[in-house]
Design a protein around this motif. Structure first.
Motif, short mmCIF file in Angstrom:
data_model
loop_
_atom_site.label_atom_id
_atom_site.label_comp_id
_atom_site.label_asym_id
_atom_site.label_seq_id
_atom_site.Cartn_x
_atom_site.Cartn_y
_atom_site.Cartn_z
N ALA A 17 -2.26 3.31 87.81
CA ALA A 17 -3.11 2.33 88.48
C ALA A 17 -2.26 1.22 89.08
N THR A 18 -1.14 0.90 88.40
CA THR A 18 -0.16 -0.06 88.88
C THR A 18 1.23 0.47 88.53
N GLY A 19 2.25 -0.09 89.12
CA GLY A 19 3.60 0.29 88.77
C GLY A 19 3.89 -0.05 87.32
N GLY A 20 4.59 0.84 86.64
CA GLY A 20 4.94 0.59 85.24
C GLY A 20 3.86 0.96 84.25
N ALA A 21 2.77 1.57 84.70
CA ALA A 21 1.69 1.94 83.79
C ALA A 21 2.06 3.13 82.91
N GLY A 22 3.12 3.87 83.30
CA GLY A 22 3.57 4.99 82.48
C GLY A 22 3.11 6.35 82.97
N ALA A 23 2.83 6.48 84.27
CA ALA A 23 2.33 7.75 84.79
C ALA A 23 3.34 8.88 84.62
N THR A 24 4.62 8.61 84.85
CA THR A 24 5.64 9.65 84.71
C THR A 24 5.73 10.12 83.26
N THR A 25 5.68 9.19 82.33
CA THR A 25 5.72 9.54 80.92
C THR A 25 4.51 10.39 80.54
N VAL A 26 3.34 10.00 81.00
CA VAL A 26 2.12 10.75 80.70
C VAL A 26 2.18 12.14 81.34
N ALA A 27 2.64 12.21 82.60
CA ALA A 27 2.71 13.51 83.28
C ALA A 27 3.66 14.47 82.55
N ALA A 28 4.83 13.98 82.18
CA ALA A 28 5.80 14.83 81.49
C ALA A 28 5.26 15.33 80.16
N CYS A 156 -3.71 3.85 83.12
CA CYS A 156 -3.97 2.41 83.08
C CYS A 156 -3.23 1.80 81.90
N ALA A 157 -2.44 0.77 82.15
CA ALA A 157 -1.82 0.01 81.07
C ALA A 157 -2.84 -0.97 80.51
N PRO A 158 -2.69 -1.38 79.26
CA PRO A 158 -3.66 -2.31 78.67
C PRO A 158 -3.42 -3.76 79.09
N ASP A 159 -3.47 -4.00 80.39
CA ASP A 159 -3.36 -5.37 80.89
C ASP A 159 -4.41 -5.58 81.97
N THR A 160 -4.67 -6.83 82.30
CA THR A 160 -5.79 -7.13 83.19
C THR A 160 -5.59 -6.58 84.61
N LEU A 161 -4.38 -6.65 85.14
CA LEU A 161 -4.14 -6.16 86.49
C LEU A 161 -4.35 -4.65 86.57
N SER A 162 -3.80 -3.92 85.63
CA SER A 162 -3.94 -2.47 85.64
C SER A 162 -5.41 -2.08 85.46
N TYR A 163 -6.10 -2.78 84.57
CA TYR A 163 -7.53 -2.53 84.37
C TYR A 163 -8.31 -2.78 85.66
N ALA A 164 -8.02 -3.89 86.34
CA ALA A 164 -8.73 -4.22 87.57
C ALA A 164 -8.49 -3.17 88.65
N GLN A 165 -7.24 -2.74 88.78
CA GLN A 165 -6.91 -1.75 89.81
C GLN A 165 -7.53 -0.39 89.50
N ALA A 166 -7.50 0.01 88.23
CA ALA A 166 -8.05 1.31 87.84
C ALA A 166 -9.55 1.35 88.07
N THR A 167 -10.25 0.33 87.62
CA THR A 167 -11.71 0.33 87.77
C THR A 167 -12.13 0.16 89.23
N LEU A 205 -6.14 -8.16 73.34
CA LEU A 205 -6.41 -7.77 74.72
C LEU A 205 -6.47 -6.26 74.86
N ASP A 206 -5.59 -5.55 74.18
CA ASP A 206 -5.61 -4.09 74.22
C ASP A 206 -6.95 -3.56 73.71
N ARG A 207 -7.43 -4.13 72.61
CA ARG A 207 -8.71 -3.68 72.06
C ARG A 207 -9.86 -4.01 73.02
N ASP A 208 -9.79 -5.17 73.65
CA ASP A 208 -10.85 -5.56 74.59
C ASP A 208 -10.89 -4.62 75.79
N ILE A 209 -9.72 -4.30 76.34
CA ILE A 209 -9.69 -3.43 77.51
C ILE A 209 -10.17 -2.03 77.14
N ALA A 210 -9.77 -1.53 75.98
CA ALA A 210 -10.25 -0.22 75.54
C ALA A 210 -11.77 -0.23 75.40
#
Length: 292
Positions: A17-28, A156-167, A205-210
């Motif tokens: 959803a944003t850079g650094g969210a971990g997409a490459t790690t998840v894909a691998a 999506c990383a558990p931060d507000t920017l990533s959450y906003a972009q993903a949703t 914050l992680d719990r709230d975003i989840a």
């Protein structure tokens, strides 16, 4: 997507959803987890960062990849590798400069079905699942995966920017962002689901975003969270996955569960496309978040 032989090949596009969210790690790890479940898998790196290969033990100095092959007008599949475990992957490759990157983008924009067509030409094993690591911002590369994809996973990383972009992407869809008519078999853009990565339940914050994702976006939220786990960093330092260096870790458990959920979701997508009843959820499995 289907090959001419009639054997069904499915493609999962993974992007952050944003850079650094971990997409490459998840894909691998998704690709490796599917392989451990005895599924034929091909991992393809569509990101110029060329980082997916590192999880497969490829040397940093190695520059070969499908992008270099394409620009040299050579067979793209000649860039395919197998790691020490026999897992197949195709690295992006190292491009010399920005001019080469722009030439690649121009070529792909001129041939929006290039990836889909190349996969249909390739003699993949029956039932192969192609997992693509793709950048969300580089449209020419991203659209190649989305044009062929059955399922898109938005990490999506558990931060507000990533959450906003993903949703925001879920609410707006891909139609305005993708220069393609839609997924090849359905006439629509691929179904998209959010994967929460790097979750730490000790953080408020992680719990709230989840909770926000689980309640507000239940139908498109993967119920299998990928927790923050030091094993992931250690595995990459060894140029391997957690399945190789820490098979009993929380991250290994999470990624195996994500693979099981992905298979179930792909089964639902295929059943709907064929007009068949949706397959039942596995016993004692969390809500699969079936689309309405």
């Amino acid at each position: 997507m289907s090959q001419e032989s009639g054997q069904h090949v499915r493609l999962v596009a993974v992007m952050g959803a944003t850079g650094g969210a971990g997409a490459t790690t998840v894909a691998a790890h998704l690709a490796c987890a599917l392989a451990l479940q005895k599924r034929p898998v091909l991992a393809i790196d569509l990101s110029p960062a060329n980082a997916l290969r590192l999880f497969y033990g490829m040397e940093w100095a190695e520059e070969q990849g499908w992008a270099r092959q394409l620009l040299a007008e050579q067979a793209w599949h000649d860039a395919a590798w197998r790691d020490s475990q026999g897992r197949a992957f195709v690295p992006f490759g190292a491009l010399r400069d920005d001019a080469a990157t722009e030439r690649l983008a121009q070529t792909l924009r001129a041939h929006p079905r290039w990836l889909r067509d190349r996969l249909e030409e390739t003699e993949l094993d029956p039932g192969t699942i192609v997992v693509c690591d793709c950048p969300i911002a580089a449209a020419a590369l991203r659209d190649q995966a989305l044009t062929a994809a059955d399922l898109a996973l938005l990490v999506c990383a558990p931060d507000t920017l990533s959450y906003a972009q993903a949703t925001r992407r879920i609410e707006r869809g891909w139609e305005g962002a993708v220069g393609m008519p839609g997924a090849p078999d359905t006439g629509r853009p691929p179904e998209t689901a959010i994967v929460l990565n790097g979750h730490d339940p000790a953080r408020l914050l992680d719990r709230d975003i989840a909770l926000l994702l689980r309640t507000g976006y239940k139908s498109v939220f993967a119920p299998t969270l990928v927790h923050r786990d030091e094993s992931l960093r250690e595995a990459l330092a060894c140029k391997q996955t957690v399945f190789d260096v820490a098979p009993a870790s929380q991250a290994a458990h999470d990624c195996a569960a994500l693979a099981t959920w992905t298979l179930a979701r792909l089964g639902q997508i295929e059943a709907r496309a064929a007009g068949r009843p949706l397959p039942a959820a596995p016993a004692n499995w969390p809500d699969l978040g079936r689309p309405e």
